[in-house]
Design a protein around this motif. Structure first.
Motif, PDB file in Angstrom:
ATOM      1  N   UNK A  70     -15.495   2.573   1.533  1.00  0.00           N
ATOM      2  CA  UNK A  70     -15.664   1.842   0.281  1.00  0.00           C
ATOM      3  C   UNK A  70     -14.416   1.061  -0.108  1.00  0.00           C
ATOM      4  N   UNK A  71     -13.259   1.598   0.276  1.00  0.00           N
ATOM      5  CA  UNK A  71     -11.994   0.946  -0.075  1.00  0.00           C
ATOM      6  C   UNK A  71     -10.873   1.542   0.748  1.00  0.00           C
ATOM      7  N   UNK A  72      -9.708   0.926   0.639  1.00  0.00           N
ATOM      8  CA  UNK A  72      -8.510   1.481   1.278  1.00  0.00           C
ATOM      9  C   UNK A  72      -7.336   1.351   0.320  1.00  0.00           C
ATOM     10  N   UNK A  73      -6.368   2.228   0.501  1.00  0.00           N
ATOM     11  CA  UNK A  73      -5.126   2.193  -0.278  1.00  0.00           C
ATOM     12  C   UNK A  73      -3.990   2.273   0.736  1.00  0.00           C
ATOM     13  N   UNK A  74      -3.019   1.374   0.598  1.00  0.00           N
ATOM     14  CA  UNK A  74      -1.891   1.317   1.527  1.00  0.00           C
ATOM     15  C   UNK A  74      -0.606   1.835   0.884  1.00  0.00           C
ATOM     16  N   UNK A  75       0.337   2.151   1.717  1.00  0.00           N
ATOM     17  CA  UNK A  75       1.599   2.729   1.263  1.00  0.00           C
ATOM     18  C   UNK A  75       2.433   1.841   0.371  1.00  0.00           C
ATOM     19  N   UNK A  76       2.222   0.508   0.444  1.00  0.00           N
ATOM     20  CA  UNK A  76       3.001  -0.390  -0.412  1.00  0.00           C
ATOM     21  C   UNK A  76       2.257  -0.780  -1.683  1.00  0.00           C
ATOM     22  N   UNK A  77       1.148  -0.100  -1.972  1.00  0.00           N
ATOM     23  CA  UNK A  77       0.389  -0.353  -3.192  1.00  0.00           C
ATOM     24  C   UNK A  77       1.267  -0.042  -4.404  1.00  0.00           C
ATOM     25  N   UNK A  78       1.187  -0.870  -5.417  1.00  0.00           N
ATOM     26  CA  UNK A  78       2.058  -0.701  -6.588  1.00  0.00           C
ATOM     27  C   UNK A  78       1.820   0.611  -7.331  1.00  0.00           C
ATOM     28  N   UNK A  79       0.649   1.210  -7.199  1.00  0.00           N
ATOM     29  CA  UNK A  79       0.373   2.487  -7.869  1.00  0.00           C
ATOM     30  C   UNK A  79       0.869   3.689  -7.061  1.00  0.00           C
ATOM     31  N   UNK A  80       1.205   3.486  -5.811  1.00  0.00           N
ATOM     32  CA  UNK A  80       1.706   4.574  -4.960  1.00  0.00           C
ATOM     33  C   UNK A  80       3.225   4.596  -5.107  1.00  0.00           C
ATOM     34  N   UNK A  81       3.690   5.470  -5.976  1.00  0.00           N
ATOM     35  CA  UNK A  81       5.124   5.516  -6.299  1.00  0.00           C
ATOM     36  C   UNK A  81       5.942   6.237  -5.226  1.00  0.00           C
TER      37      UNK A  81
END
Length: 163
Positions: A70-81
């Motif tokens: 459905x989606x992906x989240x990467x390590x440089x995403x602004x919400x991934x602190x």
């Protein structure tokens, strides 16, 4: 002898990885597992430490895998602190999946398939179940690359879950 600065090493590394992306195959049986999960309506997403640019380059050769999530989240995403082993990336993925599907998930019922001990630690820190998928190309006897903390280890590849 060739001497590299940290910056030039990173440049050479990413250039070489880009050359290898077309040759990287999915883990054995991964498409069958994704098909099975989709058939029983299991929501899926990818939470990767890779940066978005690198992820896009890799997935250009694996559209078949991306079609299942459905989606992906990467390590440089602004919400991934904080990166793995912190739980951030998994909690962001959970939140976004809940928003997209308009539902809530009990973190303790989320299964994370992880090929990295740091990722497994992050999944556990997020309150999720972690299944270790050791990469057969890596010597997991080296400290820090083992899965000693894993409750579940699928050494034969992800296809073992189809049986």
């Amino acid at each position: 002898k060739q001497h590299f600065t940290a910056s030039s090493f990173v440049d050479v590394y990413y250039k070489r990885m880009a050359e290898l992306y077309p040759e990287i195959k999915p883990m054995e049986s991964v498409l069958k597992v994704l098909e099975k999960f989709k058939s029983i309506r299991v929501p899926m997403c990818i939470a990767t430490s890779s940066y978005e640019d690198s992820y896009a380059k890799k997935m250009k050769f694996h559209k078949d895998i991306e079609a299942f999530v459905h989606l992906h989240v990467c390590g440089d995403d602004s919400e991934v602190k904080h990166g793995k082993p912190a739980p951030d990336i998994f909690l962001v993925a959970k939140k976004r999946l809940e928003s997209k599907l308009k539902c809530t998930f009990d973190a303790s019922k989320i299964i994370v398939f992880e090929d990295s001990p740091f990722g497994l630690d992050g999944a556990h820190a997020a309150g999720m179940m972690g299944v270790a998928l050791p990469d057969k190309r890596i010597d997991h006897t080296i400290a820090g690359t083992d899965f000693k903390k894993a409750k579940w280890v699928c050494r034969g590849g992800i296809g073992g879950y189809l049986k």
